[in-house]
Motif scaffolding. Sequence first.
Motif, PDB file in Angstrom:
ATOM      1  N   SER A  52    -100.115 -21.307   1.482  1.00 43.83           N
ATOM      2  CA  SER A  52     -98.646 -21.270   1.506  1.00 43.83           C
ATOM      3  C   SER A  52     -98.162 -19.860   1.836  1.00 43.83           C
ATOM      4  O   SER A  52     -97.012 -19.679   2.230  1.00 43.83           O
ATOM      5  N   LEU A  53     -99.026 -18.866   1.692  1.00 46.10           N
ATOM      6  CA  LEU A  53     -98.639 -17.490   2.038  1.00 46.10           C
ATOM      7  C   LEU A  53     -98.192 -17.417   3.490  1.00 46.10           C
ATOM      8  O   LEU A  53     -97.366 -16.565   3.858  1.00 46.10           O
ATOM      9  N   GLY A  54     -98.718 -18.313   4.323  1.00 47.36           N
ATOM     10  CA  GLY A  54     -98.278 -18.336   5.725  1.00 47.36           C
ATOM     11  C   GLY A  54     -96.778 -18.581   5.824  1.00 47.36           C
ATOM     12  O   GLY A  54     -96.088 -17.992   6.653  1.00 47.36           O
ATOM     13  N   MET A  55     -96.277 -19.453   4.931  1.00 45.13           N
ATOM     14  CA  MET A  55     -94.861 -19.815   4.998  1.00 45.13           C
ATOM     15  C   MET A  55     -93.978 -18.873   4.166  1.00 45.13           C
ATOM     16  O   MET A  55     -92.910 -18.491   4.606  1.00 45.13           O
ATOM     17  N   VAL A  56     -94.449 -18.479   2.973  1.00 43.40           N
ATOM     18  CA  VAL A  56     -93.551 -17.702   2.093  1.00 43.40           C
ATOM     19  C   VAL A  56     -93.716 -16.190   2.247  1.00 43.40           C
ATOM     20  O   VAL A  56     -92.812 -15.437   1.898  1.00 43.40           O
ATOM     21  N   VAL A  57     -94.868 -15.737   2.755  1.00 41.88           N
ATOM     22  CA  VAL A  57     -95.066 -14.286   2.934  1.00 41.88           C
ATOM     23  C   VAL A  57     -94.936 -13.912   4.413  1.00 41.88           C
ATOM     24  O   VAL A  57     -94.308 -12.909   4.751  1.00 41.88           O
ATOM     25  N   GLN A  58     -95.536 -14.742   5.292  1.00 39.07           N
ATOM     26  CA  GLN A  58     -95.559 -14.383   6.718  1.00 39.07           C
ATOM     27  C   GLN A  58     -94.402 -14.982   7.517  1.00 39.07           C
ATOM     28  O   GLN A  58     -94.221 -14.616   8.682  1.00 39.07           O
ATOM     29  N   GLY A  59     -93.677 -15.945   6.914  1.00 37.28           N
ATOM     30  CA  GLY A  59     -92.543 -16.546   7.619  1.00 37.28           C
ATOM     31  C   GLY A  59     -92.924 -17.519   8.718  1.00 37.28           C
ATOM     32  O   GLY A  59     -92.157 -17.729   9.668  1.00 37.28           O
ATOM     33  N   ARG A  60     -94.089 -18.135   8.591  1.00 38.01           N
ATOM     34  CA  ARG A  60     -94.501 -19.144   9.586  1.00 38.01           C
ATOM     35  C   ARG A  60     -93.873 -20.498   9.249  1.00 38.01           C
ATOM     36  O   ARG A  60     -93.410 -20.711   8.134  1.00 38.01           O
ATOM     37  N   ASP A  61     -93.961 -21.436  10.218  1.00 37.96           N
ATOM     38  CA  ASP A  61     -93.410 -22.783  10.008  1.00 37.96           C
ATOM     39  C   ASP A  61     -94.374 -23.702   9.263  1.00 37.96           C
ATOM     40  O   ASP A  61     -93.988 -24.773   8.812  1.00 37.96           O
ATOM     41  N   SER A  62     -95.659 -23.332   9.227  1.00 40.96           N
ATOM     42  CA  SER A  62     -96.657 -24.178   8.573  1.00 40.96           C
ATOM     43  C   SER A  62     -97.773 -23.269   8.082  1.00 40.96           C
ATOM     44  O   SER A  62     -97.735 -22.048   8.292  1.00 40.96           O
ATOM     45  N   THR A  63     -98.784 -23.880   7.455  1.00 39.54           N
ATOM     46  CA  THR A  63     -99.923 -23.088   6.971  1.00 39.54           C
ATOM     47  C   THR A  63    -101.008 -22.954   8.043  1.00 39.54           C
ATOM     48  O   THR A  63    -102.010 -22.256   7.816  1.00 39.54           O
ATOM     49  N   LEU A  64    -100.828 -23.589   9.196  1.00 31.78           N
ATOM     50  CA  LEU A  64    -101.912 -23.636  10.185  1.00 31.78           C
ATOM     51  C   LEU A  64    -102.317 -22.267  10.753  1.00 31.78           C
ATOM     52  O   LEU A  64    -103.500 -22.051  11.041  1.00 31.78           O
ATOM     53  N   PRO A  65    -101.376 -21.299  10.906  1.00 32.21           N
ATOM     54  CA  PRO A  65    -101.813 -20.005  11.476  1.00 32.21           C
ATOM     55  C   PRO A  65    -102.569 -19.108  10.501  1.00 32.21           C
ATOM     56  O   PRO A  65    -103.037 -18.040  10.899  1.00 32.21           O
ATOM     57  N   VAL A  66    -102.683 -19.502   9.246  1.00 36.14           N
ATOM     58  CA  VAL A  66    -103.333 -18.624   8.259  1.00 36.14           C
ATOM     59  C   VAL A  66    -104.840 -18.563   8.518  1.00 36.14           C
ATOM     60  O   VAL A  66    -105.484 -19.584   8.769  1.00 36.14           O
ATOM     61  N   THR A  67    -105.391 -17.351   8.448  1.00 30.57           N
ATOM     62  CA  THR A  67    -106.822 -17.156   8.734  1.00 30.57           C
ATOM     63  C   THR A  67    -107.567 -16.749   7.462  1.00 30.57           C
ATOM     64  O   THR A  67    -106.957 -16.361   6.466  1.00 30.57           O
ATOM     65  N   ILE A  68    -108.878 -16.760   7.556  1.00 35.14           N
ATOM     66  CA  ILE A  68    -109.701 -16.354   6.419  1.00 35.14           C
ATOM     67  C   ILE A  68    -109.467 -14.869   6.105  1.00 35.14           C
ATOM     68  O   ILE A  68    -109.468 -14.462   4.936  1.00 35.14           O
ATOM     69  N   GLU A  69    -109.185 -14.069   7.138  1.00 35.32           N
ATOM     70  CA  GLU A  69    -108.912 -12.642   6.898  1.00 35.32           C
ATOM     71  C   GLU A  69    -107.635 -12.471   6.068  1.00 35.32           C
ATOM     72  O   GLU A  69    -107.579 -11.620   5.175  1.00 35.32           O
ATOM     73  N   HIS A  70    -106.614 -13.292   6.362  1.00 33.04           N
ATOM     74  CA  HIS A  70    -105.370 -13.209   5.574  1.00 33.04           C
ATOM     75  C   HIS A  70    -105.652 -13.552   4.111  1.00 33.04           C
ATOM     76  O   HIS A  70    -105.227 -12.837   3.198  1.00 33.04           O
ATOM     77  N   ILE A  71    -106.342 -14.664   3.887  1.00 29.87           N
ATOM     78  CA  ILE A  71    -106.592 -15.092   2.493  1.00 29.87           C
ATOM     79  C   ILE A  71    -107.446 -14.043   1.777  1.00 29.87           C
ATOM     80  O   ILE A  71    -107.206 -13.716   0.610  1.00 29.87           O
ATOM     81  N   ALA A  72    -108.433 -13.504   2.467  1.00 29.47           N
ATOM     82  CA  ALA A  72    -109.324 -12.513   1.836  1.00 29.47           C
ATOM     83  C   ALA A  72    -108.535 -11.254   1.460  1.00 29.47           C
ATOM     84  O   ALA A  72    -108.734 -10.685   0.384  1.00 29.47           O
ATOM     85  N   TYR A  73    -107.624 -10.831   2.339  1.00 29.06           N
ATOM     86  CA  TYR A  73    -106.811  -9.637   2.055  1.00 29.06           C
ATOM     87  C   TYR A  73    -106.016  -9.826   0.764  1.00 29.06           C
ATOM     88  O   TYR A  73    -106.016  -8.961  -0.137  1.00 29.06           O
ATOM     89  N   HIS A  74    -105.332 -10.970   0.647  1.00 29.98           N
ATOM     90  CA  HIS A  74    -104.511 -11.221  -0.546  1.00 29.98           C
ATOM     91  C   HIS A  74    -105.395 -11.462  -1.776  1.00 29.98           C
ATOM     92  O   HIS A  74    -105.014 -11.088  -2.889  1.00 29.98           O
ATOM     93  N   THR A  75    -106.554 -12.060  -1.578  1.00 29.33           N
ATOM     94  CA  THR A  75    -107.459 -12.312  -2.708  1.00 29.33           C
ATOM     95  C   THR A  75    -107.912 -10.985  -3.313  1.00 29.33           C
ATOM     96  O   THR A  75    -107.945 -10.825  -4.540  1.00 29.33           O
ATOM     97  N   THR A  76    -108.252 -10.037  -2.475  1.00 27.56           N
ATOM     98  CA  THR A  76    -108.691  -8.720  -2.958  1.00 27.56           C
ATOM     99  C   THR A  76    -107.599  -8.077  -3.809  1.00 27.56           C
ATOM    100  O   THR A  76    -107.863  -7.541  -4.888  1.00 27.56           O
ATOM    101  N   ALA A  77    -106.354  -8.167  -3.341  1.00 28.74           N
ATOM    102  CA  ALA A  77    -105.238  -7.545  -4.071  1.00 28.74           C
ATOM    103  C   ALA A  77    -104.992  -8.265  -5.394  1.00 28.74           C
ATOM    104  O   ALA A  77    -104.846  -7.623  -6.446  1.00 28.74           O
ATOM    105  N   VAL A  78    -104.955  -9.596  -5.354  1.00 30.30           N
ATOM    106  CA  VAL A  78    -104.668 -10.362  -6.581  1.00 30.30           C
ATOM    107  C   VAL A  78    -105.788 -10.173  -7.596  1.00 30.30           C
ATOM    108  O   VAL A  78    -105.527 -10.013  -8.796  1.00 30.30           O
ATOM    109  N   ALA A  79    -107.015 -10.155  -7.135  1.00 31.43           N
ATOM    110  CA  ALA A  79    -108.157 -10.034  -8.064  1.00 31.43           C
ATOM    111  C   ALA A  79    -108.030  -8.763  -8.906  1.00 31.43           C
ATOM    112  O   ALA A  79    -108.383  -8.757 -10.084  1.00 31.43           O
TER     113      ALA A  79
END
Length: 270
Positions: A52-79
């Motif tokens: 959902s970060l694709g839609m609420v953080v990146q401003g995309r229309d769907s979750t489809l453009p989200v990549t593993i690099e995006h999720i990993a970046y946010h995972t590192t910060a949240v962890a």
Amino acid sequence: MSTHAEISKWTLPQLALAKRDGRKLVMLTAYDYSFARVVDDNGVDLVLIGDSLGMVVQGRDSTLPVTIEHIAYHTTAVARGLSRAMLIADLPFQSDATPERALQASIVLLQAGAEMVKLEGAGHKLEVIRFLAERDIPVCAHLGLTPQSVLKFGGYKVQGRDEAAAARLRAEAQAVADAGASMLVLECVPSSLAAAITAAIAIPTIGIGAGPDCDGQVLVLHDFLGIDTGHRKPKFVKDFLADGGSIAGAISAYAAAVRDGSFPDAEHSY
Ligand code: KIV
């Protein structure tokens, strides 16, 4: 039986015990270190780095453009912000298309700090779930409205409304549990169907628009804080900041409402 307050760190065995003991699980999304800290400090058990970060953080229309690099970046910060809650990270669109791809993506997320990966669907994903679980990677399944299937669904619609679709979802829920999933997110399904699935399967169910009878609840952080993300607000969303007074107060109020069963009520369910 440990109460919520006695659990100093959520683990996989603790999740199974919560299901056995009928203790509700409180889950919220987070995408950065500071929010992770406040979520962790105010009674949330499970934190999801959702695509959902694709839609609420990146401003995309769907979750489809989200990549593993995006999720990993946010995972590192949240962890870095969590000490008590379990951290679950989404496998983004098609990163779980084959068991091997899913394994490589899961390794990236676990090395970034995730303790479980979440993937959408059943069908060919059953083999993926089995492959990961056999390699000791905890998996959360996700059924019902699976946003990565938005093109197939033709929009974000409630799933499992007619008897054939409900029967299919019941069978898929059993199948993901049998394949080795440790938890199941049910999104946008009628409350009665989610209740039947929750009673039938041995793993905890986490509802989002799935009624009060799931074993736990999840909301997207921005929705729950009443932030206008430019996307349509689904019926199940409740603005907890309006009554909570502060972000910490809103999170505590949400955690308490999930635990005492007052959220979601009929107004926020299908
Ligand atoms: O991506 C996400 O935030 C999710 C939740 C809506 C369950 O999958």
